[in-house]
Design an enzyme around this catalytic site. Structure first.
Site, PDB file in Angstrom:
ATOM      1  N   CYS A   1       0.802  -1.216   0.000  1.00 44.63           N
ATOM      2  CA  CYS A   1       0.000   0.000   0.000  1.00 44.63           C
ATOM      3  C   CYS A   1       0.841   1.275   0.000  1.00 44.63           C
ATOM      4  O   CYS A   1       2.030   1.243   0.290  1.00 44.63           O
ATOM      5  CB  CYS A   1      -0.878   0.051   1.241  1.00 44.63           C
ATOM      6  SG  CYS A   1      -2.025  -1.313   1.332  1.00 44.63           S
TER       7      CYS A   1
ATOM      8  N   GLY B   1       0.137   0.284  -5.053  1.00 45.29           N
ATOM      9  CA  GLY B   1      -1.121  -0.440  -4.936  1.00 45.29           C
ATOM     10  C   GLY B   1      -2.100   0.037  -5.969  1.00 45.29           C
ATOM     11  O   GLY B   1      -2.285   1.244  -6.129  1.00 45.29           O
TER      12      GLY B   1
ATOM     13  N   ASN C   1      -0.089   0.533   5.841  1.00 43.13           N
ATOM     14  CA  ASN C   1       0.801  -0.100   4.864  1.00 43.13           C
ATOM     15  C   ASN C   1       1.618  -1.133   5.605  1.00 43.13           C
ATOM     16  O   ASN C   1       2.342  -0.799   6.540  1.00 43.13           O
ATOM     17  CB  ASN C   1       1.727   0.962   4.247  1.00 43.13           C
ATOM     18  CG  ASN C   1       2.802   0.383   3.324  1.00 43.13           C
ATOM     19  OD1 ASN C   1       3.820   1.017   3.106  1.00 43.13           O
ATOM     20  ND2 ASN C   1       2.602  -0.791   2.792  1.00 43.13           N
ATOM     21  N   GLY C   2       1.503  -2.401   5.196  1.00 43.20           N
ATOM     22  CA  GLY C   2       2.289  -3.452   5.839  1.00 43.20           C
ATOM     23  C   GLY C   2       1.476  -4.704   6.018  1.00 43.20           C
ATOM     24  O   GLY C   2       0.417  -4.877   5.404  1.00 43.20           O
TER      25      GLY C   2
ATOM     26  N   TYR D   1      13.142  -2.660  -5.931  1.00 41.71           N
ATOM     27  CA  TYR D   1      12.038  -2.836  -6.852  1.00 41.71           C
ATOM     28  C   TYR D   1      10.802  -1.992  -6.570  1.00 41.71           C
ATOM     29  O   TYR D   1      10.190  -1.447  -7.486  1.00 41.71           O
ATOM     30  CB  TYR D   1      11.687  -4.337  -6.799  1.00 41.71           C
ATOM     31  CG  TYR D   1      10.528  -4.790  -7.618  1.00 41.71           C
ATOM     32  CD1 TYR D   1      10.586  -4.777  -9.003  1.00 41.71           C
ATOM     33  CD2 TYR D   1       9.383  -5.269  -7.007  1.00 41.71           C
ATOM     34  CE1 TYR D   1       9.516  -5.218  -9.759  1.00 41.71           C
ATOM     35  CE2 TYR D   1       8.313  -5.717  -7.752  1.00 41.71           C
ATOM     36  CZ  TYR D   1       8.386  -5.692  -9.130  1.00 41.71           C
ATOM     37  OH  TYR D   1       7.330  -6.124  -9.853  1.00 41.71           O
TER      38      TYR D   1
END
Ligand code: SF4
Length: 484
Positions: free
Chosen positions: A12, A38, A115-116, A256
């Site tokens: 996210c 996302g 996020n996670g 990445y």
């Protein structure tokens, strides 16, 4: 983005503003530059003097807001938080699209974005179910909100601190109450989270610095592991929910996930990728006529490989930017079609040449095989694949959607076997030491402040819900015995 067809996905992106007119528009603009984190859903909650307004939906940010052209105008107020989602936990329904909203007896209401990935989510869910909690959604992002709601602590601040100490794994949270925007980062700081300042004095907190640049905010500082950042009309204050912290930022962010124009903890992602390419050139030289990179995330590493090897760099592949989302759904058939729709070879660059193809990673191997075939069909004499990261061998439990080794080609095959499977003339990967050296040590701890668990199985935290599954994987594959 290319990552959907590759099948390796970030969870996210977060963006929030406090104290600036048009907060929702700024949040929209910031989230747009975080879309790579996302693509399944997006949402924004605004705060107009204590009254919250929310719009959220499935799909890319632009799709979510173009379906209802008035929606952004209705998000009034000078504060907002927003979220772009890729699901690693929970189903793909709209109920899981964030920010989520909660009623609270002290603060009135609050919104939350995450996020996670939590490693003890199942355990917490069971505890909450036993307390009679009914969940709004199926993802683990809601759990912090429910822990706050059911806490015995007397104040919202105490409830938040207790909840942050109860959740484990990878988390960057952004919350908003009627009176404050609040950010918190897990004790390992797996995900990037930064603070910026707008020219009008407003405060921004977001996942990557590229989003600060997008809205014209200047970088103030990184959020540190274990910190709670509170922004209200009196300014910004910093608290700690724990001081037992060990920085282990996800090395895949550098390899990445993050945008190359972002700076994570003082290190340019583009420069780190160039160094990874240069290092793999040093570790695994090969005679060739041209170096090309897989667009877009591998181009920095390909430039680095070319500079270090002295082999000419050229644009051997191009990416079609206009592929419909239908082709980037997470099934193998659609992924295969997605690759063929997205990538093409510039024949004049590769025909009759010995080609070094630089890619940032190999997940399942299907994309690599397809690209090698494309290059050979275009007349390449030989294709030498150089991966600017180590072999992906272990699952990630901190916010990436590979939680089993079954799909990882590197967990189930030797490098020689992978070379044959992807039909390359040679294949080599960057070493783990080379990766750490390329990124640069973030501190002087044993792990240099980086998580490299994907490559070496050295998980920086206990795995809780995932431990039994991980043990079974280790046994099945005869993997590294000392992992975790
Ligand atoms: S296991 Fe890999 S992807 Fe997950 S946080 Fe660590 S380095 Fe990042």
């Amino acid at each position: 983005m290319f990552n959907e067809v590759k099948g390796l996905n970030e969870e996210c992106g977060l963006f929030g503003v406090w104290g600036s007119p048009n907060a929702a528009q700024l949040t929209y603009d910031g989230l747009h530059s975080l879309q790579h984190r996302g693509q399944e859903g997006a949402g924004i909650v605004s705060n107009d003097q204590g009254t919250f307004h929310r719009h959220r939906g499935l799909g890319l940010l632009g799709e979510v807001f173009s379906r209802d052209p008035e929606a952004l105008h209705q998000l009034t107020g000078d504060a907002a938080i927003g979220h772009v989602r890729y699901a690693t936990a929970g189903n793909h329904g709209v109920e899981n699209i964030q920010p989520m909203q909660f009623e609270h007896p002290e603060v009135g209401e609050f919104a939350l974005a995450h996020n996670g990935n939590l490693t003890n989510a199942n355990q917490i869910r069971q505890e909450l179910l036993a307390k009679g909690v009914t969940f709004q959604a199926t993802s683990d992002s809601e759990l912090l909100g429910e822990l706050i709601q059911t806490s015995n602590e007397p104040s919202f601040a105490g409830q938040l601190i207790a909840a942050l100490n109860h959740v484990h794994g990878g988390f960057a949270y952004l919350l908003m109450t009627p009176n404050a925007m609040i950010a918190a980062l897990d004790p390992n700081g797996f995900r990037p989270l930064v603070i910026g300042e707008l020219p009008d004095g407003g405060t921004v907190i977001c996942s990557e610095t590229c989003a600060l640049d997008q809205v014209g905010a200047s970088f103030v500082r990184d959020v540190e592991p274990g910190e709670i950042i509170i922004v209200n009309n009196d300014g910004m204050s910093i608290q700690h929910f724990t001081t037992d912290t060990h920085l282990a930022i996800c090395s895949m962010e550098y390899i990445y996930f993050a945008r190359p124009d972002s700076i994570i903890r003082g290190i340019s992602v583009h420069d780190a990728r160039k160094r990874m390419g240069a290092k793999v050139a040093q570790e695994h030289p090969v005679k060739a006529d041209v170096v090309i990179g897989v667009p877009n995330s591998s181009l920095s590493a390909a430039i680095g490989y070319a500079q270090a090897s002295g082999i000419h760099y050229d644009m051997g592949m191009i990416k079609n930017q206009y592929v419909a989302r239908t082709f980037i759904e997470p099934t193998q058939a659609k992924r295969d079609r997605g690759v063929s729709m997205k990538l093409s070879v510039v024949k004049s660059v590769v025909a009759g040449k010995d080609v070094v193809l630089v890619d940032d990673s190999i997940v399942r191997g299907t994309t690599s095989k397809y690209i090698v075939r494309l290059l050979k069909r275009a007349g390449a004499k030989s294709v030498h694949v150089r991966i600017a990261s180590p072999v992906l061998k272990f699952p990630c439990y901190y916010g990436i959607d590979i939680q089993t080794t079954k799909e990882l080609i590197g967990a189930n095959n030797t490098v020689d076997e992978i070379r044959d499977l992807i039909e390359a003339d040679s294949l080599a990967y960057l070493s783990v030491d080379g990766l750490v050296e390329s990124i640069g040590a973030l501190n002087d701890s044993a792990n240099h402040g980086l998580c490299t668990a994907y490559f070496d199985g050295n998980y920086p935290t206990p795995l809780y819900d995932y431990q039994a599954g991980f043990d079974a994987e280790v046994t099945r594959l005869g993997l590294y015995e000392g992992a975790n």
